[in-house]
Structure formats: structure tokens, C-alpha cells
Design an enzyme around this catalytic site. Sequence first.
Site, PDB file in Angstrom:
ATOM      1  CD  GLN A 615      -2.731  -1.150   2.535  1.00 14.88           C
ATOM      2  OE1 GLN A 615      -2.777  -0.165   3.274  1.00 14.88           O
ATOM      3  NE2 GLN A 615      -3.330  -2.299   2.833  1.00 14.88           N
ATOM      4  CB  CYS A 616       3.678   2.385   1.994  1.00 14.12           C
ATOM      5  SG  CYS A 616       2.623   2.521   3.452  1.00 14.12           S
ATOM      6  CB  THR A 617       5.358   4.959  -2.601  1.00 11.14           C
ATOM      7  OG1 THR A 617       4.043   5.241  -3.086  1.00 11.14           O
ATOM      8  CG2 THR A 617       6.345   5.022  -3.758  1.00 11.14           C
TER       9      THR A 617
END
Length: 765
Positions: A615-617
Amino acid sequence: MNLPEYHRLAAYITSDHSQDYTQDTNVAFIEEGPWDGEEEELITSFSTVEDLYTAICVREDNNQLDMALKFAPFASEIELPFYTALSQLKIDHDKLDDSARPVLGLYEPRATQSPDQSSRMRVLGNALSSNEVPSGHIRAEGKIKNVNTIEDFKNMDKQAMLQTSAKQIWDAINDGTIYSIPSLLSSFTILSFANLKKYTFTYWFAFPALHSEPAWRKVEQPPKFSAEETTALTEELGTWRYSHDNREHGFFLAKRVYPSSEHPQDPESESTSDLPFKWVIGSLREFESGFFNGVDAKNQYVSFVDPSTYHENPGWMLRNLLVLVRRRYKLDKVQILCYRDNHAKRHVPQSLILILESIYDPEYQSTAPDQIPKVTGWERNSLGKLTAKVTNLAQYMDPAQLADQAVDLNLKLMKWRIAPELNLDAIKNTKCLLLGAGTLGTYVSRLLMGWGVRKITFVDNASVSFSNPVRQPLFDFKDCIDGGAKKAYRASEALQEIYPGVDSTGHVMAVPMLGHPITDEAATKMNFELLQKLIEDHDAIFLLMDTRESRWLPTVMGKAAGKIVMNAALGFDTYVVMRHGVTPEDGGPAALGCYFCNDVVAPSDSVKDQTLDQQCTVTRPGVAPEASSKLVELLASVLQHPLKGAAPAPKLSSNHQSGQLEFDRDPPNHPLGLVPHQIRGFLAAYKTMLISGPSYDCCSACSPKIVNAYKEDGWEFIKRALTEKDYITELSGLAEVQRKAEAAANDVEWDSDEEGMEDEEPELL
């Protein structure tokens, strides 16, 4: 010592031979001295020759000092806009060229001013580009040499510079060209250095003045004109100026003409005044054609407009005029009119009249007759010292104006030496739409401002979280409090805080995404229409979002609108930077592909069922700034190409010297180098690759079928694409490609089975 000896000594001393005197001198000289009876009594009061010698020298020096001319020097007065004009000329045009440029100077008689405020040489804001002379002003010919460094300023041979300027006046007097440009007699030179980073200007004026030798001295000083004489002279001079070039207005001849019985005054030209004479004005050149012939000396005036208001001291330009009087007119006695009146107050006489004399004696001439005489003229400061002046423009400028000039300075310096063909306006005037105000968006926006881009618009739907500020340079800790500020709004505000001259706005909206079903049709349609308008209003579209599917709709819209679309995507230690191909003017397919041209499936929901690390970069911190810089530099290169967004990808060719394959610069004189299609970076290996990919006729985003359907149906097409799972796949032709691929795969498997069977059960012949 008897009286005749004192007489002889006095005569000898006052005949300019005093430097040769000694007490033992025995020379036959005149028996009669220059002193009257009272002075003889004074002479005999001295007991020694030495005392008399000293007294006579002091008396003679004082007498000469009283009658000698003292000239009121010019003082420079520069308007603030001139500094700005000089800066722009240096940055945009002259660059490293420090050749002297013409500059217009102005002066005027200011009767109401105190003497120490008179004799001002004014340089207006338009002095570098205009020859217009305001009413009531006199022009002066100037030159400015704006050098490149303060060392050049300090090391300049100032005496040689002054001598060169004076020689121009001297030569013009000798060859007669001074008659066409009398304003050269009041000319000036400026040596300057403009520190364009600190907005300080160091300058020094020189007003070259040729010395007369021997010096001119006042024989007498006639009374001023009457009010009626001044009024008539002012009106006649104003009429004369209408028919003459403004370069002649500052120097002229004037004479009183009295009617005679042989030549009575013409009734039609008779003056309305009660004066018994008429003023006649002429140009300086008319002296040599007999302007003063038949006119009594007391009615002849060699005249100049005098900006000095000192009671007995004429203006500085009279020095050069007197050289002209001797060289051209061959006069050793002249009546000078220092004209100080103006039309508005012509009834109040202000002009100064001087009768001057200079007895030419070749025996004591220090220079040859045709050699340029002694020259002075460098301006003194308020303390009377010969030194330059410094003006700090920063204290007068609006901070926003300072920022405007500073932002452009480094860019314009590129054109001085490194990239003279660089078109900065093409970059500056490009309106940029940034879809995404996160890690990529914040870096890209800062770099765009570095290139001078003035219009930057953000689109984002997220808020600033506590993990953002360390990676996203437009945000800080306070932006995370109370749920976090909206990124689009805060990013635009931050840009304006950095540079108030940028036009930046933010829009909070969700970009409709392929594979994400519509939950609120009205809101989705509104977002679609807003995005459509934003793309139409901008020139370059940046795709800087987190997911592939969020880039699909802007890709379709950008291709349909013929916009430059720039794209960047990040991996953990890799990135891709690219520009999308645009539709050629002939309507054919784009030569270069888009972000989706290598895909064999249409974008879908990529965030469903993602774990936290998905979900996070999750990227190395250096990847985003590296990709952002490459993306902005790629846009700058695209904008310098003659074809802009339609620029082809560079081609490989063999280098004749190294024998290696290298990309060709296209065109060869491109100021920034190559214009690649794609740049792929691999941080783990610290390498980049330039890749070119053609457009794909079955692309889910830029193929003609998709773009044409969007152009024809607009929102209805997008609505169907978002609600029907396989609509885009079928329309683009990807579904058929997939079916053919599956069929081909099945054929390959069947062929393998057949071959195996043949091996097991060979056919009997």
C-alpha cells in the site's frame, strides 16, 4: 634700494618671468613699473627685495585668481529605472560583451535651485533606448561601458578612457563635425559594473573638459539683461529650436540687430516689444558664414544653455565651447551668454554674461597647437574625492520584483556562454498540470520552478500524513496535524511561499480509474469534467500518481487533446521516466508509445487485497528525486525541439573516432542534447538506459480506437469503461490478441503431443 629698482623688479615679476628672478640678476628692462603713486609708496615700504618679491607674487596671484574662471562641474543623477534597464540589457542582450553603448543624458537650467543642487546630468530610465528629449531639457551625448567584473572596473585605465572621450570632442572641433552635433560639447562617459546577484551598481561618471591654454579670464562682467530683453530672447530662441535638431539646442549664437536708415526694419517682422533691436539666433556653424558680420562686438553672444545657478561660475561645458571658440572662430576675446532662463519664467532674468579674454602666447604653450590639450573630468563624490559611487538597488525594490529577477538570473546566464540558443520563454510559458502532489509531485514542482515555469496546478485527493514531510519537500510537520492538510492545496500554497510570482492552484479530486467501479455517478462525472477542463487549459500533463490505473484516463485525455504527457513511475530501486507520443498533424499513428503500450492487458484495480508494504510507496529515498529531475529535464529538452512533443527518439550511430555506438543529437544544434523517449534507471547498478518504444495499435490508452471513442462519446465512453469489465479490452483489440495468443499456445501444445505420439507409434509403411 631705490624706487626704479623696485619698479623694474615689479615689472619683471608681473611679466610671468618670476621663476627666473634672482637677486643678482642684471637685465636691462623697463624703467617704469606697473604701479601707480599709492602703490609706489607701498613698494618703498619694503626693506628687502625678498619681501617685495613675496608681496608682489601674492598680490598678482590673488588678482589672477579673482579674474580666473571657475566652472561649476556636473553632478550625475540617475533614475532608478535606468538600473533595471541596464540589468536587463546586460542579462538579455550584452551578456559578456562589455563594449560601450550610447546613453542619453539630459540637463536643464533650474533657476529655483540652490547652486550646489544645480548642474545635474540626468540619466532617465529609458536613456539606453530613447532619443526623446523632454520639453525644457537639453540633450548630452553619453557612453556607458558596463564591464563584467569588479576587477575590470578597478583595473580600467581611467585616464585613457577619459582621454578617448575627450579626443572625440577634440576631433569633432577640428574637422567641423561638432557643428552637426554640438551636444557633444557636454558629453559624458560612464564606467560601471552591475552586480546582478546583489543588485548593487558601481559607477563613475566622467565629463571630459578640454583646457584652454593660456586660460580664459574675465575682462569684465556686463549687467544682466532686462526682463524685456530676456522675454524677447526666450521667445526668439524657442522659435529657432522648432526648426533645428535637438542636438543643437544647447549651443547657439545670438546677436542684437538694430534697424538702420539704410536697412529699416520690415514692418511684417517688427517685434511687438518696445526694444530698439531684434534678437537673431543662429547655429554655431553660422559664425563661419558671417553671422556676426557688421555687428558691434557688444551685441555678439556665443551662447550655451547653462545649468549652473552660481552667480559667477558658468557650467562645465563652457570649457569645451571655449576651445571651439579659439580653434574654429580664432577669437582671443569673446562675449559669452550663459543662458539660464526658461519660457515659464522668462520675465525674471537669470542669464549670466561674461566677457572673456585669452592672449595666445606660443612661447609658453605647453602642448603643440594640434595636440589635444590637458583633459579633466572624472566626477568627485559628495566629499570631494575622486572615487566611484555605489547604489544598492535592493533597498528600493519590491521584494516580489527582486524575486522575479533572481529566479530568471541563473537561467539567463546559461545563454551567455554555455547555451546561447536556449529558448527560456518556451519553458517559462508552459502551463503544467501535475496529477499527484506526493513524492514525485512535490519534487517535480520545485524543479519546474527552477526552470522558471510560472503556472503549476496540482490535482490530488490525499491529505498530508506524518510519514510524508521527510520525503515530500513541500510539506512539514504542522501540515500533518488535525488529520493533515489536503496535499493539493498545501502544495500550491507552499510554492507561493517559496516564490510569490508563481501562479499555483490546487484541486482536490479523485481521478476516475479503470477497474474501480462507480459509487457516485454525479461526483465521478464532475471529477471527469474538471479533469477534462484542466487538461485543455494546460500544455504539459505530468502523471505522478501511485497506481497504473489512475494514469489511464489522463493518458487518453492527453492524447486526444494533443498535449505533452510526461510520466514517471517508481520501483524499489528502479524508475521509468518517459514522454508519451503525440498524434502527428497528418492524423496518423503516433511514432512513440505511451505508458500502456507494452501491456497486453488493460489496467485494473491494483490496490485490492494489498498488504501494508504494497500500500505504501516503498522505494529508496533517492529514487524519487532522481526520477523527478530526469522527468523535468526531459520536458525542457522536448520544448527546445522544433517539433516539441512530436520529436522523434534519438537514433544510434557509430562514432567514427571511438568506434562505439552513440545516440545522435537531433537536431545537431539542440541546446540541451538528446530528447529520449524513455529513461530507465537502476539505482542498484547506478546506471540508466535510453529506450525507445513504438506506439501499439491495440494499446488500451492511446490506440486510435480508444481515442476516437473518447472523442465521440466523452463521458458516456468513460462511464462504460468504468462499469463494464472487459469493454476496453474488447474495444482496443487486446481481447482478440489474448485469444490468438491462447490459440497459438494451444496449437503449440497439440503439436508437441502429436510429435510424441508419432515417436511412440511410428506409422508402418
